[in-house]
Scaffold this motif. Structure first.
Motif, mmCIF file in Angstrom:
data_model
loop_
_atom_site.group_PDB
_atom_site.id
_atom_site.type_symbol
_atom_site.label_atom_id
_atom_site.label_comp_id
_atom_site.label_asym_id
_atom_site.label_seq_id
_atom_site.Cartn_x
_atom_site.Cartn_y
_atom_site.Cartn_z
ATOM 1 N N TRP A 43 3.152 46.769 -7.750
ATOM 2 C CA TRP A 43 3.908 46.783 -9.003
ATOM 3 C C TRP A 43 4.544 45.423 -9.286
ATOM 4 N N ILE A 44 4.992 44.739 -8.254
ATOM 5 C CA ILE A 44 5.574 43.399 -8.456
ATOM 6 C C ILE A 44 4.519 42.467 -9.031
ATOM 7 N N TRP B 41 13.363 49.767 -15.879
ATOM 8 C CA TRP B 41 11.942 49.426 -15.937
ATOM 9 C C TRP B 41 11.093 50.690 -15.930
ATOM 10 N N ILE B 42 11.462 51.640 -15.087
ATOM 11 C CA ILE B 42 10.710 52.901 -15.027
ATOM 12 C C ILE B 42 10.891 53.703 -16.309
ATOM 13 N N LYS B 43 12.114 53.777 -16.819
ATOM 14 C CA LYS B 43 12.384 54.545 -18.033
ATOM 15 C C LYS B 43 11.623 54.011 -19.235
ATOM 16 N N THR B 44 11.334 52.706 -19.245
ATOM 17 C CA THR B 44 10.592 52.127 -20.364
ATOM 18 C C THR B 44 9.082 52.145 -20.131
ATOM 19 N N LYS C 144 -4.906 58.241 -18.250
ATOM 20 C CA LYS C 144 -5.352 59.015 -19.399
ATOM 21 C C LYS C 144 -6.823 58.746 -19.690
ATOM 22 N N ASP C 145 -7.225 57.475 -19.621
ATOM 23 C CA ASP C 145 -8.608 57.110 -19.890
ATOM 24 C C ASP C 145 -9.550 57.736 -18.868
ATOM 25 N N ALA D 62 6.218 51.658 -14.766
ATOM 26 C CA ALA D 62 5.420 52.143 -13.640
ATOM 27 C C ALA D 62 4.326 53.106 -14.079
ATOM 28 N N ALA D 63 4.205 53.337 -15.371
ATOM 29 C CA ALA D 63 3.222 54.300 -15.874
ATOM 30 C C ALA D 63 1.809 53.829 -15.567
#
Length: 66
Positions: A25-26, A50-53, A62-63, A56-57
C-alpha cells in the motif's frame, strides 16, 4: 488520548492486514507513511482518513468479478 507514531507491525495489527500488504500500500496506493531512518511510521488518524476516502479499496476487484 494517545497520539504516537505506529510501526508497520502495529498499523498492520490495527488494520488486520499483514506487513507485506502495508508495504504494498505504501508503494502502490500512496498510503500515508513517514520514513524515519530505515523505518516506516504512521499516524493512526492519517491512515483512518486514507481508508475512509477509499485509499485501500481494491479497484480491480469489481472488474475481476464481472
Amino acid at each position: 488520548m494517545e497520539d504516537r507514531w505506529l510501526s508497520v507491525d502495529e498499523i498492520g495489527t490495527y488494520l488486520g492486514v499483514k506487513r507485506d500488504t502495508i508495504y504494498k500500500w505504501i508503494s502502490e496506493k500512496t498510503m500515508p507513511a513517514h520514513r524515519v531512518g530505515r523505518l516506516w511510521k504512521f499516524k493512526k488518524d492519517e491512515v483512518d482518513s486514507w481508508i475512509k476516502t477509499g485509499g485501500a479499496a481494491d479497484r480491480n476487484k469489481k472488474d475481476s468479478e464481472e
